[in-house]
Design a protein around this motif. Structure first.
Motif, PDB file in Angstrom:
ATOM      1  N   MET A 103       0.811  -1.218   0.000  1.00  0.00           N
ATOM      2  CA  MET A 103       0.000   0.000   0.000  1.00  0.00           C
ATOM      3  C   MET A 103       0.843   1.267   0.000  1.00  0.00           C
ATOM      4  O   MET A 103       1.957   1.308   0.511  1.00  0.00           O
ATOM      5  N   TYR A 116      -4.104   3.597   0.274  1.00  0.00           N
ATOM      6  CA  TYR A 116      -4.471   3.784   1.687  1.00  0.00           C
ATOM      7  C   TYR A 116      -4.728   5.266   1.915  1.00  0.00           C
ATOM      8  O   TYR A 116      -3.885   6.112   1.593  1.00  0.00           O
ATOM      9  N   TYR A 158      -8.475   1.624   0.681  1.00  0.00           N
ATOM     10  CA  TYR A 158      -8.771   1.506   2.112  1.00  0.00           C
ATOM     11  C   TYR A 158      -9.018   2.899   2.688  1.00  0.00           C
ATOM     12  O   TYR A 158      -8.143   3.755   2.670  1.00  0.00           O
ATOM     13  N   GLU A 177      -9.335   4.700   6.012  1.00  0.00           N
ATOM     14  CA  GLU A 177      -8.926   4.446   7.400  1.00  0.00           C
ATOM     15  C   GLU A 177      -9.314   5.605   8.297  1.00  0.00           C
ATOM     16  O   GLU A 177      -8.824   6.729   8.125  1.00  0.00           O
TER      17      GLU A 177
END
Length: 254
Positions: A97, A131, A173, A175
């Motif tokens: 990532m 990410y 992703y 987060e």
């Protein structure tokens, strides 16, 4: 050509619509405790075990935790590293990532350059992922030197996610950060998912069945929970979250 773990994840998502992954931070748990968490999570229906944390640095303990888990469950073990020191030869795959909203080149591509030769040497399956740290960001935001995206700016998160997809990453992703007060809001998830053709992972601050179901209904393909495993009723709470995701799938298919 898809690797074994990536193919497994795509097939699970195709069938279940939204899957759950359990995140274990080796810094906060013994190998024996990790084994118990993994076994309970498997019985609850989790699809894979993610291993990693924001500040972990003991390579030997990381290896021991993964080896112990693999003796207990046959689920894929996917590394979720904070840097090149978070790589273990005993894992099945690794989130390869780039922290897309970091101001530090190390987290954009530096750590990846240092880790790539080890990934090849150990024959670990790389899973390319963009990410993006949003909201409070928690420890990950501080360590990763991220310009965190406010929850009320979903279009900015979507732009980052789309850039990741265009770079060729096969997962995105969102987060919210470990232990944060509020998870990624459904509006942000929905806005990001609408612009993507690849699976969307959401984690950080999800503690209840209702929060997980809301994220799934907004478009999350994968729900990640981590801090739940540190609670005394972790097995029950993870089971409730996964049951909520399954119920969402049944409702959508009816």
């Amino acid at each position: 050509m898809l690797g074994r773990v990536e193919k497994y994840l795509f097939e699970k998502i195709a069938i279940e619509k939204t899957i759950h992954m359990t995140l274990i931070d080796p810094e906060k748990i013994t190998s024996t405790q990790a084994s118990v968490v993994a076994e309970n999570s498997k019985h609850s229906g989790t699809a894979a075990i993610m291993i990693g944390g924001s500040t972990f640095s003991s390579q030997a303990h990381l290896d021991t935790v993964i080896q112990t888990i693999k003796k207990t469950v046959d689920l894929p073990i996917i590394l979720f590293p904070n840097n090149e020191n978070g790589i273990s030869r005993y894992s099945d795959a690794i989130w390869f990532m780039s922290l897309l909203n970091s101001v530090d080149p190390y987290y954009l591509v530096g750590a990846q350059i240092l880790g790539a030769p080890l990934i090849k040497k150990f024959n670990i399956e790389p899973l390319p992922m963009g990410y993006i740290i949003v909201g409070q960001g928690g420890t990950a935001g501080v360590v990763g030197k991220a310009n965190t995206i406010p929850y009320d700016k979903p279009e900015l998160a979507a732009a980052h996610a789309l850039a990741g997809q265009y770079f060729g990453m096969r997962f995105i992703y969102l987060e919210g950060g470990s232990g944060v007060a509020n998870p990624v809001p459904p509006d942000m998830i929905r806005t990001v998912k609408k612009c993507l053709d690849i699976p969307l992972i959401v984690g950080g601050g999800i503690r209840t069945r209702e929060q997980a179901t809301a994220a799934a209904q907004a478009g999350a393909d994968v729900i990640v929970t981590g801090n739940l495993i540190e609670t005394t009723d972790n097995k029950q709470r993870i089971s409730e979250i996964i049951e909520g995701l399954k119920q969402k799938t049944l409702t959508n298919n009816s």
